[in-house]
Each structure stands twice: as C-alpha cells, then as structure tokens.
Design an enzyme around this catalytic site. Structure first.
Site, short mmCIF file in Angstrom:
data_model
loop_
_atom_site.label_atom_id
_atom_site.label_comp_id
_atom_site.label_asym_id
_atom_site.label_seq_id
_atom_site.Cartn_x
_atom_site.Cartn_y
_atom_site.Cartn_z
N GLY A 183 -6.37 -9.74 0.67
CA GLY A 183 -5.07 -9.98 1.28
C GLY A 183 -4.60 -11.42 1.16
O GLY A 183 -3.42 -11.68 0.92
N GLY A 243 -12.16 -5.36 1.49
CA GLY A 243 -13.59 -5.08 1.61
C GLY A 243 -14.09 -4.23 0.45
O GLY A 243 -15.20 -4.43 -0.05
N ARG A 254 0.83 -1.22 0.00
CA ARG A 254 0.00 0.00 0.00
C ARG A 254 0.86 1.27 0.00
O ARG A 254 0.50 2.27 -0.62
CB ARG A 254 -0.92 0.01 1.22
CG ARG A 254 -2.04 -0.98 1.07
CD ARG A 254 -2.83 -1.06 2.34
NE ARG A 254 -3.88 -2.04 2.22
CZ ARG A 254 -4.58 -2.49 3.24
NH1 ARG A 254 -4.34 -2.04 4.45
NH2 ARG A 254 -5.51 -3.38 3.07
N LYS A 287 -15.83 -15.36 4.13
CA LYS A 287 -16.88 -14.35 4.36
C LYS A 287 -18.09 -14.68 3.50
O LYS A 287 -18.41 -13.96 2.53
CB LYS A 287 -16.36 -12.97 4.00
CG LYS A 287 -15.31 -12.45 4.97
CD LYS A 287 -15.02 -10.98 4.73
CE LYS A 287 -13.74 -10.56 5.38
NZ LYS A 287 -12.55 -10.71 4.54
#
Ligand code: AMP
Length: 404
Positions: A362, A385, A37, A201
């Site tokens: 990730g 997300g 990042r 998820k």
C-alpha cells in the site's frame, strides 16, 4: 494438480460466488480513498454478467472480530458499486443462512448481490468447516479474485472452495497477480534485476531477502529495514532509529549474511550512504543529514539522504527489472518523503525506457500516486501481506485451495 481460471467456465445461468477484497480505505464520511481493488475486480464480474450468469460477492471489511458492527457493514458500498458497474447492486444483510439463500434464488441472470461482511462471524478467521460449508451454499462456482488476502487461512479462502470440488477457479485479478510473480521468479526477465525493500516490517521482510539472493543482481535496503543491518554488519551507530528486538531477527540476519558470504554475493546487498535524521518522530523541520552508520544517540533516521538517493537511482537506472516493496522513509511526513518519492519517479522513468517494474504494498503504491506515477509502472500488485508471502517463494493458501 491443476488450477482452473475463470476462462475455463461458462457462467450462463450459474451463480458465481466471488471472494473479492473490498476492504478499501475510507475517510470519516465513508468516501473511498482508493478504489483500486474494486476497479481491478471488474473484468471478472463483467465476464460473468456478459455470459448471463449471476454474481454473489463476498468480502471482509475492517476487523469486527465476530461482532455485527454497524460501522463495518459493507452496505455503504452499494451506491458506489452500482455506479462503478453500471448495474444496480443488491445487498443482503447477512452472508450465510436461509435469508441469503432465498435472496439468491430470486436473482436473475446479470444480477449482482453483495453479501454482508464475512468477519461479522468470528468463524471466518478460524478456518471453520461449518461456516465454510454454509458459505458454499451461496453459489454454483467458486471464484477467488482476492489476491490480497490469499495468504490468510480464513474460511472463505481455504475452506469454502473445498465444497465446490472441481467447480472452483481464480478470477482475472488473481490470475494476473500470479502470472506476474511467477514470471518474476522464473528468471525470464532481463538483467540486471534489482529489488528495493523498505518499510518497517523488518522480521517478515528479512525472510524475503533469503529467497531473492540467487537471482537478484542488486538488493537495495532502505527505510526501517536498513538499521538492523547497519548495526549488525558494520557495527554502526543508529541512534534511536527503528529496529526490532534482536532476539526476533538475529538468526535470520545471520543466515542472510552467511548465505551471501557463501555465495560470494556480499556486494549485492546495498544500503543507504546517508540519512535524514530528527530528534522526534513527527513532521518537523529540525533535521540533519548524517552518514547512516553514525546517527547520534537521541536521533532517529527517517529518510534516505541525497547521497543515498543518487546512489540508489544510479543502480535503478541501469536495471532492466525492478521489484519494489516498502517506502524508503517515513513518507507520510512530507519532510521525510523525498527519498521514497524520488525512487518512485526513477522507477517510472526506467519503465518508460523499457524496463519491467513490479510494485506492491500500500505505501509504495501511495508514493507512486503522490508522484502521479501509478500508471507508469509495468505491474501494480494489489497484495500487501500476500505479496510478502509470495516473495518468499511460497504457494499461498488461497492458491493451494484452488488446486483440483
Ligand atoms: P511496511 O508495511 O513494512 O511497508 O512499512 C511501511 C511503514 O514503514 C510506513 O508507515 C513508513 O512510515 C515506515 N517507515 C519507513 N521508513 C522508516 C524509518 N526509517 N523509521 C520508521 N518507520 C519507517
């Protein structure tokens, strides 16, 4: 309505307030494990510095929940950023207020100032008008380069830009992310288009499937995502494998299955044939390989098996466009990482042969790194997300807030 990007501004003598995401993973010694990042934010900072602008960086780090926690201060980043940017980076131990403004006033062209963790104020996570306004006093032009948090309704992302009127834009990283996802949804890519969804998820990823049905040729479901389908669609026995409460996912699952039926696309949703199972959720070697719909009670499916790897790799091999989010097993345990690693490798192989591959999340990126393939895919998204939200074909709040 338009969105400006960083190329629409000249930053000479201007203070750029850049929302970055420097919430990087670290070890116990505060060494950065993955600086992607930070690395990806460099082009935006470089352009502003080259134009003799001044840079003020704002970011969150961890979850201090409105408390000033020393261990979650961003100060540890200063030597790392200084080395990375090749320019001494200054630090201010707050992110709003007179102290900050005085420090900013002293900046010279080409200076970089990092402000303290935004989440030391609980207002950051509350879409707070006053906090957003206070933050806006720290710059002349607002630049959002934090794609990975663009799905959050947080003050620095959606409130602060309001105060900049037309003087706001996306940075190079945000621009690149949006362009890649836009292109993916535009149907411009070559077919067959294959989407691979894994991970755990389940409820949030089920919604993605709905938005991908129309233009995907194959949707490969692996990891913890597979078991609710195996149970519901095929009445399979999944033992103690991961599932989410049926009350939460049942409606979405029904909707997906009925939509596939309606569109006569039942055959695009594909599942593993076999799985590697274990009695305990750890890295043990006491495993068996069984068909995915006959996992005995007391056993847990933790990786896709060899037949599934072959089956999925054959489909990936003939695809011209691939999108991948989520591991195919509990890849953190080496004994259950084979499926995910083989898929990572196969995606990099077909990319080399001309296919377009977009990978995010990730864990998928970590799996590519395990195989040293992270530079061998077409586009690596920094979003976790936010990638999931954008895949539901939604405009992210952090993008909407840049509209003028
Ligand atoms: P996600 O954030 O949805 O991409 O989920 C990533 C997590 O899913 C990783 O920590 C994996 O260990 C986990 N995962 C993948 N496959 C399984 C599985 N079969 N059972 C339980 N967890 C899994």
């Amino acid at each position: 309505m338009i969105i400006k990007n960083i190329n629409n501004f000249n930053f000479e003598n201007k203070i750029a307030l850049i929302r970055v995401d420097y919430n990087v993973p670290i070890n116990n010694n505060y060494e950065i494990i993955d600086d992607t990042r930070i690395q990806y934010s460099i082009p935006t900072i470089q352009k502003i510095i080259c134009e003799k602008g001044k840079v003020v960086l704002i970011s969150h780090f961890g979850r201090p929940k409105g408390k000033r926690l020393k261990n979650l201060s961003l100060k540890f980043l200063v030597p790392f950023l200084t080395k990375k940017f090749g320019i001494p980076v200054k630090f201010c131990d707050d992110c709003i207020g007179n102290n900050v403004i005085n420090k900013i006033k002293k900046l010279k062209s080409g200076d970089i100032l990092l402000l303290e963790n935004l989440r030391f104020y609980k207002e950051e996570e509350e879409e707070n008008y006053n906090f957003g306004q206070e933050l806006s006093k720290n710059g002349d032009i607002y630049v959002n380069d934090a794609f990975s948090v663009a799905h959050r309704n947080h003050s620095s992302i959606i409130t602060t830009p309001k105060f900049f009127l037309e003087k706001k834009c996306m940075g190079f990283l945000m621009k690149k992310e949006i362009e890649n996802f836009k292109k993916f949804f535009s149907g411009q890519h070559k077919k067959p288009i294959t989407v691979i969804l894994g991970g755990s998820k389940v409820s949030s990823k089920l919604n993605i499937i709905k938005s991908l049905i129309d233009f995907s040729n194959f949707i490969l479901i692996g990891g913890g995502m597979a078991y609710p389908f195996i149970k519901k669609k095929y009445g399979g026995k999944i033992g103690n494998s991961l599932t989410e409460k049926y009350s939460i996912i049942e409606n979405t699952l029904e909707e997906i299955l009925s939509e596939l039926n309606k569109k006569n696309k039942n055959n695009i949703l594909l599942f593993p044939k076999d799985v590697v199972i274990s009695k305990t959720f750890d890295n043990n070697k006491n495993t068996k390989i069984v068909p995915i719909h006959s996992i005995p009670n007391g056993w847990i499916g933790l990786d896709i098996g060899p037949k599934s790897i072959k089956y999925f790799c054959n489909i990936i091999e003939k695809s011209k466009t691939i999108l991948w989010n989520g591991p195919l097993g509990v890849f953190e345990f080496s004994n259950f990482s084979i499926g995910t690693k083989k898929i990572a490798k196969k995606i990099s192989e077909i990319t080399k042969n001309g296919a377009y591959s977009l990978v995010g999340g990730g864990d998928s990126i970590a799996a590519l790194k395990m195989e040293k393939c992270e530079k061998k895919v077409s586009y690596l998204s920094t979003g976790g997300g936010s990638m999931l939200e954008i895949l539901k074909n939604k405009v992210l709040p952090g993008i909407k807030s840049l509209y003028i």
